[in-house]
Design a protein around this motif. Structure first.
Motif, PDB file in Angstrom:
ATOM      1  N   HIS A  86       5.415 -15.212  -1.985  1.00 16.88           N
ATOM      2  CA  HIS A  86       5.036 -14.824  -3.350  1.00 16.88           C
ATOM      3  C   HIS A  86       4.793 -16.043  -4.244  1.00 16.88           C
ATOM      4  O   HIS A  86       4.014 -15.970  -5.200  1.00 16.88           O
ATOM      5  N   HIS A  87       5.443 -17.170  -3.941  1.00 23.89           N
ATOM      6  CA  HIS A  87       5.183 -18.379  -4.725  1.00 23.89           C
ATOM      7  C   HIS A  87       3.744 -18.871  -4.502  1.00 23.89           C
ATOM      8  O   HIS A  87       3.052 -19.265  -5.447  1.00 23.89           O
ATOM      9  N   LEU A  88       3.304 -18.865  -3.245  1.00 22.62           N
ATOM     10  CA  LEU A  88       1.937 -19.281  -2.950  1.00 22.62           C
ATOM     11  C   LEU A  88       0.932 -18.322  -3.563  1.00 22.62           C
ATOM     12  O   LEU A  88      -0.065 -18.747  -4.171  1.00 22.62           O
ATOM     13  N   GLN A  93      -3.308 -17.142  -7.556  1.00 16.78           N
ATOM     14  CA  GLN A  93      -3.788 -16.302  -8.650  1.00 16.78           C
ATOM     15  C   GLN A  93      -4.062 -17.138  -9.899  1.00 16.78           C
ATOM     16  O   GLN A  93      -5.086 -16.947 -10.569  1.00 16.78           O
ATOM     17  N   ARG A  94      -3.151 -18.068 -10.199  1.00 18.20           N
ATOM     18  CA  ARG A  94      -3.367 -18.934 -11.359  1.00 18.20           C
ATOM     19  C   ARG A  94      -4.599 -19.820 -11.179  1.00 18.20           C
ATOM     20  O   ARG A  94      -5.375 -20.031 -12.110  1.00 18.20           O
ATOM     21  N   ALA A 136      -6.334 -14.510   1.475  1.00 19.18           N
ATOM     22  CA  ALA A 136      -6.481 -14.170   0.062  1.00 19.18           C
ATOM     23  C   ALA A 136      -7.756 -14.743  -0.535  1.00 19.18           C
ATOM     24  O   ALA A 136      -8.388 -14.120  -1.392  1.00 19.18           O
ATOM     25  N   CYS A 137      -8.142 -15.938  -0.079  1.00 17.97           N
ATOM     26  CA  CYS A 137      -9.271 -16.659  -0.688  1.00 17.97           C
ATOM     27  C   CYS A 137     -10.188 -17.184   0.413  1.00 17.97           C
ATOM     28  O   CYS A 137     -10.168 -18.384   0.733  1.00 17.97           O
ATOM     29  N   PRO A 138     -10.976 -16.333   1.029  1.00 17.57           N
ATOM     30  CA  PRO A 138     -11.733 -16.719   2.226  1.00 17.57           C
ATOM     31  C   PRO A 138     -12.759 -17.821   2.008  1.00 17.57           C
ATOM     32  O   PRO A 138     -13.145 -18.487   2.971  1.00 17.57           O
ATOM     33  N   HIS A 139     -13.214 -18.043   0.757  1.00 21.93           N
ATOM     34  CA  HIS A 139     -14.263 -19.029   0.532  1.00 21.93           C
ATOM     35  C   HIS A 139     -13.739 -20.353  -0.035  1.00 21.93           C
ATOM     36  O   HIS A 139     -14.522 -21.240  -0.342  1.00 21.93           O
ATOM     37  N   TRP A 140     -12.437 -20.474  -0.170  1.00 20.66           N
ATOM     38  CA  TRP A 140     -11.888 -21.705  -0.735  1.00 20.66           C
ATOM     39  C   TRP A 140     -11.922 -22.843   0.273  1.00 20.66           C
ATOM     40  O   TRP A 140     -11.978 -22.630   1.499  1.00 20.66           O
ATOM     41  N   HIS A 500      -8.299 -12.395  -6.050  1.00 21.91           N
ATOM     42  CA  HIS A 500      -7.017 -12.524  -5.367  1.00 21.91           C
ATOM     43  C   HIS A 500      -6.632 -11.207  -4.704  1.00 21.91           C
ATOM     44  O   HIS A 500      -6.732 -10.155  -5.286  1.00 21.91           O
ATOM     45  N   ARG A 501      -6.214 -11.335  -3.431  1.00 24.64           N
ATOM     46  CA  ARG A 501      -5.781 -10.154  -2.689  1.00 24.64           C
ATOM     47  C   ARG A 501      -4.297 -10.291  -2.366  1.00 24.64           C
ATOM     48  O   ARG A 501      -3.861 -11.319  -1.926  1.00 24.64           O
ATOM     49  N   GLN A 502      -3.565  -9.214  -2.494  1.00 25.90           N
ATOM     50  CA  GLN A 502      -2.153  -9.212  -2.134  1.00 25.90           C
ATOM     51  C   GLN A 502      -2.006  -9.124  -0.621  1.00 25.90           C
ATOM     52  O   GLN A 502      -2.810  -8.512   0.028  1.00 25.90           O
TER      53      GLN A 502
END
Length: 502
Positions: A86-88, A93-94, A136-140, A500-502
């Motif tokens: 949850h920290h990551l 998300q931020r 969560a972020c496939p394009h990062w 962002h995806r949970q």
């Protein structure tokens, strides 16, 4: 598209300037002055913002980034020290909200004050963190670390096997640990070139003086040998200015060297003022005018580590000098016998197919164990059996089959996918034991299971599953496995920040 992503995609050599965020307006102003220059010898620059480098109370990378008076291109870090999923997710998300789309994911070195045997501190290791971030972020643009400066086969081999997992988990580039051994820099490049889908490498470099060598005594995984120290001390004896000039000259040469080796860029540590950057640029310009190949570079690099009256500098510890590809070790009879015994027990009780395994699975899934008291009793039973035998801490989702029956919970950081970068000649960063991943490497080699160490990506343990029996869960479903060699990736295309995806 970000500056770093553009540089890596276009094969433009890039400089990443390390910044450790402290609550000091002077430090921020100095880094802003450096970044205002925008380039080093024409190479684009971005700033890497460290996470929990000195203390958990340091400014977070995102708070630090917002503290600059002018925007700077940045590569935030995420350290897994005392962190959970949850920290990551909160940091992702931020970052997404701020329009940021690149992150360097690190397990992190020893948390200050963390002593084995006291309150367990678990680390969100980089392989699992990469899996979470990539989903969560496939394009990062995601990066991870590699420490090739290892001089025993077990720790060195395990480092490279874990690096294969990092690539499979979604790493788009790898940043090396700080190091000075050019042969190890070349070793890492050759290793990467053999991967199914090679990724860019960044070399972490620093101008080294006798004072900094003393400071590095407290940085896990960084090797400064006795002969290196003797030469640095001799330089200081001439004068502080002489030693400083020589250290800057060596850094300039090292940058040129890794560029010629094929590195995509450098991660520069220890440059805190614009004056330092300009002095370095002057020396790089000097050497670039006369060095155009590794054949020309090698004698200049060797000469930069020589002083009259001193023997030649050695970059490897006196005790060992292992190189990738060398095979010198094997497991002891005890280690091999332990594996075969536990593997046999596992096959009898947990393969889900034979009669004994089916009966055991039926017994541990009885409604009796689903009540609060029943679950507590089953947990105690599993712990009483496995803790004396394996060091089990009942994580709730047993991973022993994927770790050659060496419990990850016996690692002070709780790492399951492989070693951190802080080992030294097979010793754990905490210094009180041999690294369990060195034992695991020897065992895997002896029983022809080294593929397990590179192909099985082990997810993180969720907080809510800890201190529950893993037996019912084991028989409910087969845990999914990921084959590291089946998921090659290329650098992500330019895209807007991912939702962002949970």
């Amino acid at each position: 598209m970000s500056l770093l992503k553009t540089a890596l995609r276009e094969n433009t050599f890039v400089c990443v300037m390390e910044f450790v965020p402290k609550p000091s307006a002077q430090r921020f102003a100095a880094m802003e002055a450096i970044m205002a220059r925008a380039h080093l010898c024409g190479w684009p620059m971005t700033v890497a913002i460290g996470d929990r480098v000195g203390s958990p109370l340091d400014l977070s990378p995102l708070d630090a980034l917002s503290s600059f008076s002018t925007p700077v291109p940045a590569l935030p870090h995420f350290s897994g020290k005392d962190r959970e999923r949850h920290h990551l997710l909160a940091q992702l998300q931020r970052m997404d909200a701020a329009g940021l789309d690149q992150l360097l994911l690190l397990t992190g070195d020893r948390l200050p004050g963390h002593q084995p045997g006291e309150r367990p501190v678990r680390y969100l290791e980089s392989v699992a963190a990469l899996q979470i971030a990539r989903q969560a972020c496939p394009h990062w643009l995601l990066g991870a670390a590699l420490n090739p400066f290892k001089y025993r086969e077990e720790e060195g081999g395990a480092q490279y096997l874990k690096a294969e997992k990092k690539l499979a988990a979604g790493a788009d580039f790898l940043t090396l640990q700080l190091g000075f051994d050019a042969s190890k820099h070349q070793e890492a490049v050759r290793w990467m070139s053999r991967q199914a889908s090679p990724k860019p490498l960044l070399a972490c470099l620093m101008s080294l003086t006798h004072g900094r060598a003393t400071m590095l005594d407290h940085v896990a995984g960084v090797i400064v040998t006795p002969s290196m120290r003797a030469m640095l001390e001799a330089e200081t004896a001439v004068s502080k200015a002489y030693a400083q000039a020589r250290s800057v000259d060596r850094l300039a040469l090292q940058i040129i060297g890794v560029k010629l080796m094929g590195y995509a860029g450098v991660h520069l540590s220890g440059i805190h003022e614009l004056k330092q950057l300009l002095e370095l640029e002057q020396r790089i310009d000097h050497w670039q005018a006369c060095i155009h190949s590794l054949e020309q570079w090698t004698p200049a690099w060797n000469a930069s580590w020589q002083m009259p009256g001193l023997p030649a500098v050695s970059f490897h510890p006196p005790e060992s000098n292992w190189r990738l590809g060398e095979s010198r070790i094997t497991a002891s009879r005890r280690e091999t016998a332990r594996y075969h015994l536990l593997h046999g027990m596992h096959a009898l009780l947990f393969n889900r197919q034979n009669l004994l395994s089916k009966a055991f699975g039926w017994a541990v899934r009885l409604p009796l164990w689903q009540s609060a008291k029943g679950a507590q009793l089953l947990h105690r039973l599993e712990r009483s059996v496995k803790r004396p035998l394996l060091g089990c801490d009942t994580c709730g989702r047993c991973r022993l089959e994927d770790t050659l029956y060496i419990c990850p919970e016996t690692c002070p950081k709780g790492l399951a996918n492989g070693p951190c970068g802080g080992t030294s000649l097979n010793r754990c960063e905490f210094g009180d034991r041999e690294c369990i991943h060195s034992v695991k490497y020897r065992t895997a080699k002896a029983v022809a299971q080294t593929a397990v160490l590179s192909e099985r990506l082990i997810p993180c343990i969720e907080v809510q599953s800890r201190h529950h029996s893993s037996w019912p869960q084991w028989f409910d479903a087969q845990a999914p496995r990921v084959n590291a060699r089946s998921t090659p990736r290329s650098l992500p295309e330019s895209s807007p920040p991912a939702a962002h995806r949970q």
